[in-house]
Scaffold this motif. Structure first.
Motif, PDB file in Angstrom:
ATOM      1  N   GLY A   1       6.756 -89.716  29.077  1.00 22.39           N
ATOM      2  CA  GLY A   1       7.509 -88.845  28.179  1.00 22.39           C
ATOM      3  C   GLY A   1       7.862 -87.482  28.722  1.00 22.39           C
ATOM      4  O   GLY A   1       8.643 -86.757  28.112  1.00 22.39           O
ATOM      5  N   TYR A   2       7.300 -87.097  29.868  1.00 22.39           N
ATOM      6  CA  TYR A   2       7.707 -85.826  30.458  1.00 22.39           C
ATOM      7  C   TYR A   2       9.114 -85.987  31.021  1.00 22.39           C
ATOM      8  O   TYR A   2       9.466 -87.048  31.534  1.00 22.39           O
ATOM      9  CB  TYR A   2       6.736 -85.377  31.544  1.00 22.39           C
ATOM     10  CG  TYR A   2       5.417 -84.937  30.953  1.00 22.39           C
ATOM     11  CD1 TYR A   2       5.330 -83.768  30.220  1.00 22.39           C
ATOM     12  CD2 TYR A   2       4.279 -85.706  31.102  1.00 22.39           C
ATOM     13  CE1 TYR A   2       4.141 -83.371  29.645  1.00 22.39           C
ATOM     14  CE2 TYR A   2       3.079 -85.318  30.542  1.00 22.39           C
ATOM     15  CZ  TYR A   2       3.016 -84.153  29.820  1.00 22.39           C
ATOM     16  OH  TYR A   2       1.842 -83.762  29.250  1.00 22.39           O
ATOM     17  N   ALA A   3       9.912 -84.927  30.929  1.00 20.93           N
ATOM     18  CA  ALA A   3      11.322 -85.072  31.282  1.00 20.93           C
ATOM     19  C   ALA A   3      11.860 -83.847  32.016  1.00 20.93           C
ATOM     20  O   ALA A   3      11.313 -82.750  31.918  1.00 20.93           O
ATOM     21  CB  ALA A   3      12.137 -85.323  30.017  1.00 20.93           C
ATOM     22  N   PHE A   4      12.963 -84.080  32.729  1.00 20.87           N
ATOM     23  CA  PHE A   4      13.664 -83.066  33.504  1.00 20.87           C
ATOM     24  C   PHE A   4      15.144 -83.187  33.154  1.00 20.87           C
ATOM     25  O   PHE A   4      15.730 -84.259  33.287  1.00 20.87           O
ATOM     26  CB  PHE A   4      13.431 -83.336  34.993  1.00 20.87           C
ATOM     27  CG  PHE A   4      14.123 -82.381  35.907  1.00 20.87           C
ATOM     28  CD1 PHE A   4      13.585 -81.141  36.173  1.00 20.87           C
ATOM     29  CD2 PHE A   4      15.317 -82.727  36.519  1.00 20.87           C
ATOM     30  CE1 PHE A   4      14.222 -80.264  37.038  1.00 20.87           C
ATOM     31  CE2 PHE A   4      15.959 -81.866  37.385  1.00 20.87           C
ATOM     32  CZ  PHE A   4      15.405 -80.619  37.635  1.00 20.87           C
ATOM     33  N   LEU A   5      15.738 -82.103  32.657  1.00 18.12           N
ATOM     34  CA  LEU A   5      17.136 -82.092  32.247  1.00 18.12           C
ATOM     35  C   LEU A   5      17.932 -81.169  33.157  1.00 18.12           C
ATOM     36  O   LEU A   5      17.545 -80.018  33.358  1.00 18.12           O
ATOM     37  CB  LEU A   5      17.261 -81.610  30.796  1.00 18.12           C
ATOM     38  CG  LEU A   5      18.672 -81.396  30.255  1.00 18.12           C
ATOM     39  CD1 LEU A   5      19.432 -82.703  30.161  1.00 18.12           C
ATOM     40  CD2 LEU A   5      18.623 -80.702  28.894  1.00 18.12           C
ATOM     41  N   ASN A   6      19.037 -81.674  33.698  1.00 13.08           N
ATOM     42  CA  ASN A   6      19.945 -80.852  34.489  1.00 13.08           C
ATOM     43  C   ASN A   6      21.280 -80.788  33.755  1.00 13.08           C
ATOM     44  O   ASN A   6      21.830 -81.818  33.374  1.00 13.08           O
ATOM     45  CB  ASN A   6      20.135 -81.433  35.892  1.00 13.08           C
ATOM     46  CG  ASN A   6      20.967 -80.520  36.758  1.00 13.08           C
ATOM     47  OD1 ASN A   6      20.633 -79.368  36.953  1.00 13.08           O
ATOM     48  ND2 ASN A   6      22.075 -81.030  37.264  1.00 13.08           N
ATOM     49  N   VAL A   7      21.793 -79.573  33.549  1.00 13.99           N
ATOM     50  CA  VAL A   7      23.057 -79.372  32.848  1.00 13.99           C
ATOM     51  C   VAL A   7      24.081 -78.821  33.830  1.00 13.99           C
ATOM     52  O   VAL A   7      23.871 -77.770  34.429  1.00 13.99           O
ATOM     53  CB  VAL A   7      22.893 -78.405  31.651  1.00 13.99           C
ATOM     54  CG1 VAL A   7      24.227 -78.199  30.943  1.00 13.99           C
ATOM     55  CG2 VAL A   7      21.844 -78.907  30.676  1.00 13.99           C
ATOM     56  N   THR A   8      25.174 -79.559  33.993  1.00 16.71           N
ATOM     57  CA  THR A   8      26.284 -79.124  34.827  1.00 16.71           C
ATOM     58  C   THR A   8      27.393 -78.651  33.894  1.00 16.71           C
ATOM     59  O   THR A   8      27.779 -79.371  32.976  1.00 16.71           O
ATOM     60  CB  THR A   8      26.801 -80.281  35.702  1.00 16.71           C
ATOM     61  OG1 THR A   8      25.715 -80.813  36.455  1.00 16.71           O
ATOM     62  CG2 THR A   8      27.893 -79.813  36.646  1.00 16.71           C
ATOM     63  N   SER A   9      27.876 -77.438  34.143  1.00 18.26           N
ATOM     64  CA  SER A   9      28.882 -76.838  33.278  1.00 18.26           C
ATOM     65  C   SER A   9      30.188 -76.618  34.013  1.00 18.26           C
ATOM     66  O   SER A   9      30.225 -76.574  35.249  1.00 18.26           O
ATOM     67  CB  SER A   9      28.385 -75.485  32.751  1.00 18.26           C
ATOM     68  OG  SER A   9      27.228 -75.646  31.985  1.00 18.26           O
ATOM     69  N   ASN A  10      31.238 -76.430  33.249  1.00 19.54           N
ATOM     70  CA  ASN A  10      32.546 -76.108  33.819  1.00 19.54           C
ATOM     71  C   ASN A  10      32.626 -74.646  34.234  1.00 19.54           C
ATOM     72  O   ASN A  10      33.270 -74.320  35.227  1.00 19.54           O
ATOM     73  CB  ASN A  10      33.650 -76.393  32.797  1.00 19.54           C
ATOM     74  CG  ASN A  10      33.771 -77.856  32.487  1.00 19.54           C
ATOM     75  OD1 ASN A  10      33.653 -78.696  33.352  1.00 19.54           O
ATOM     76  ND2 ASN A  10      33.993 -78.165  31.214  1.00 19.54           N
ATOM     77  N   ASN A  11      31.994 -73.754  33.462  1.00 17.30           N
ATOM     78  CA  ASN A  11      32.178 -72.316  33.641  1.00 17.30           C
ATOM     79  C   ASN A  11      30.920 -71.568  34.060  1.00 17.30           C
ATOM     80  O   ASN A  11      30.907 -70.345  34.045  1.00 17.30           O
ATOM     81  CB  ASN A  11      32.705 -71.697  32.347  1.00 17.30           C
ATOM     82  CG  ASN A  11      34.004 -72.324  31.914  1.00 17.30           C
ATOM     83  OD1 ASN A  11      34.893 -72.536  32.728  1.00 17.30           O
ATOM     84  ND2 ASN A  11      34.123 -72.650  30.643  1.00 17.30           N
ATOM     85  N   ARG A  12      29.839 -72.296  34.403  1.00 14.43           N
ATOM     86  CA  ARG A  12      28.577 -71.651  34.751  1.00 14.43           C
ATOM     87  C   ARG A  12      27.899 -72.425  35.872  1.00 14.43           C
ATOM     88  O   ARG A  12      28.185 -73.583  36.093  1.00 14.43           O
ATOM     89  CB  ARG A  12      27.618 -71.645  33.554  1.00 14.43           C
ATOM     90  CG  ARG A  12      28.138 -70.981  32.334  1.00 14.43           C
ATOM     91  CD  ARG A  12      27.137 -71.136  31.222  1.00 14.43           C
ATOM     92  NE  ARG A  12      27.646 -70.592  29.978  1.00 14.43           N
ATOM     93  CZ  ARG A  12      26.998 -70.621  28.851  1.00 14.43           C
ATOM     94  NH1 ARG A  12      25.811 -71.173  28.771  1.00 14.43           N
ATOM     95  NH2 ARG A  12      27.514 -70.090  27.766  1.00 14.43           N
ATOM     96  N   GLN A  13      26.940 -71.747  36.513  1.00 12.31           N
ATOM     97  CA  GLN A  13      26.104 -72.444  37.479  1.00 12.31           C
ATOM     98  C   GLN A  13      25.232 -73.457  36.729  1.00 12.31           C
ATOM     99  O   GLN A  13      24.899 -73.257  35.565  1.00 12.31           O
ATOM    100  CB  GLN A  13      25.190 -71.471  38.215  1.00 12.31           C
ATOM    101  CG  GLN A  13      25.885 -70.660  39.268  1.00 12.31           C
ATOM    102  CD  GLN A  13      24.922 -69.752  40.002  1.00 12.31           C
ATOM    103  OE1 GLN A  13      23.986 -69.227  39.410  1.00 12.31           O
ATOM    104  NE2 GLN A  13      25.166 -69.549  41.280  1.00 12.31           N
ATOM    105  N   SER A  14      24.838 -74.511  37.429  1.00 12.21           N
ATOM    106  CA  SER A  14      23.950 -75.506  36.837  1.00 12.21           C
ATOM    107  C   SER A  14      22.594 -74.880  36.530  1.00 12.21           C
ATOM    108  O   SER A  14      22.186 -73.907  37.154  1.00 12.21           O
ATOM    109  CB  SER A  14      23.749 -76.674  37.791  1.00 12.21           C
ATOM    110  OG  SER A  14      24.955 -77.352  38.002  1.00 12.21           O
ATOM    111  N   ILE A  15      21.897 -75.479  35.578  1.00 12.70           N
ATOM    112  CA  ILE A  15      20.555 -75.044  35.213  1.00 12.70           C
ATOM    113  C   ILE A  15      19.737 -76.281  34.885  1.00 12.70           C
ATOM    114  O   ILE A  15      20.289 -77.287  34.415  1.00 12.70           O
ATOM    115  CB  ILE A  15      20.574 -74.042  34.030  1.00 12.70           C
ATOM    116  CG1 ILE A  15      19.161 -73.499  33.758  1.00 12.70           C
ATOM    117  CG2 ILE A  15      21.196 -74.662  32.791  1.00 12.70           C
ATOM    118  CD1 ILE A  15      19.134 -72.301  32.806  1.00 12.70           C
ATOM    119  N   SER A  16      18.444 -76.212  35.148  1.00 12.72           N
ATOM    120  CA  SER A  16      17.547 -77.328  34.865  1.00 12.72           C
ATOM    121  C   SER A  16      16.446 -76.878  33.913  1.00 12.72           C
ATOM    122  O   SER A  16      16.078 -75.710  33.882  1.00 12.72           O
ATOM    123  CB  SER A  16      16.915 -77.842  36.159  1.00 12.72           C
ATOM    124  OG  SER A  16      17.909 -78.313  37.028  1.00 12.72           O
TER     125      SER A  16
END
Length: 177
Positions: free
Chosen positions: A150-165
């Protein structure tokens, strides 16, 4: 000194126990992923612009700079996934390529009803879920890697920002904890 060390050790044990209780078992993890209904609870953020972030934090009173990981304890930042919607309420730390006109809308906040959802099981019972919202202005892709526990890692890729995890854990959205 010894009393302070003892208190810190007790706090570490309490936080570890609380974190361990947040994990799910393999069956619950598989059930939530297969049902396309789960909640990712973020516990820390790892911005891509660590050097920039450390430079800003080191100038703040108390010298908070260093590490690159920002603990999100005390807040309920999450990503809710349902069969027909994806809703994000996450903080953002990093570099934006375009200015946001609304200062109250600085995080990753959206609700999408039009998105693609792809999940694939990996080795040792882990999962990779890829979500691509089609009706949001900023979030381009969300990649959620979930361990069997159940532990998780989320990476968000955006159009107008640097990615963040983000690091955290998943839970059943029906559980009101």
């Amino acid at each position: 000194m010894m009393k302070t060390l003892k208190n810190l050790l007790i706090l570490a044990v309490v936080f570890t126990t609380m974190q361990a209780s947040a994990q799910t078992d393999k069956e619950t993890t598989a059930r939530l992923v297969n049902a396309k209904t789960l909640k990712f609870n973020a516990t820390s953020a790892q911005p891509l612009a660590v050097a920039d972030l450390n430079a800003v934090l080191s100038k703040m009173p108390g010298g908070l700079g260093g590490g690159g990981s920002i603990q999100l304890s005390g807040s309920s930042y999450d990503l809710k996934i349902d069969k027909d919607s994806v809703e994000a309420y996450l903080p953002y730390f990093g570099r934006a390529y375009t200015a946001n006109l609304d200062p109250n809308d600085s995080g990753i906040k959206f609700k999408s009803k039009n998105f693609t959802y792809k999940s694939e099981q990996k080795k040792k019972g882990s999962w990779l879920i890829t979500i691509k919202p089609k009706d949001t202005k900023d979030a381009q892709e969300l990649s959620l890697t979930i361990g069997a526990n159940g532990y998780a890692f989320l990476n968000v890729t955006s159009n107008n920002r640097q990615s963040i995890s983000y690091m955290g854990y998943i839970s059943d959205p029906a559980d009101k904890k």
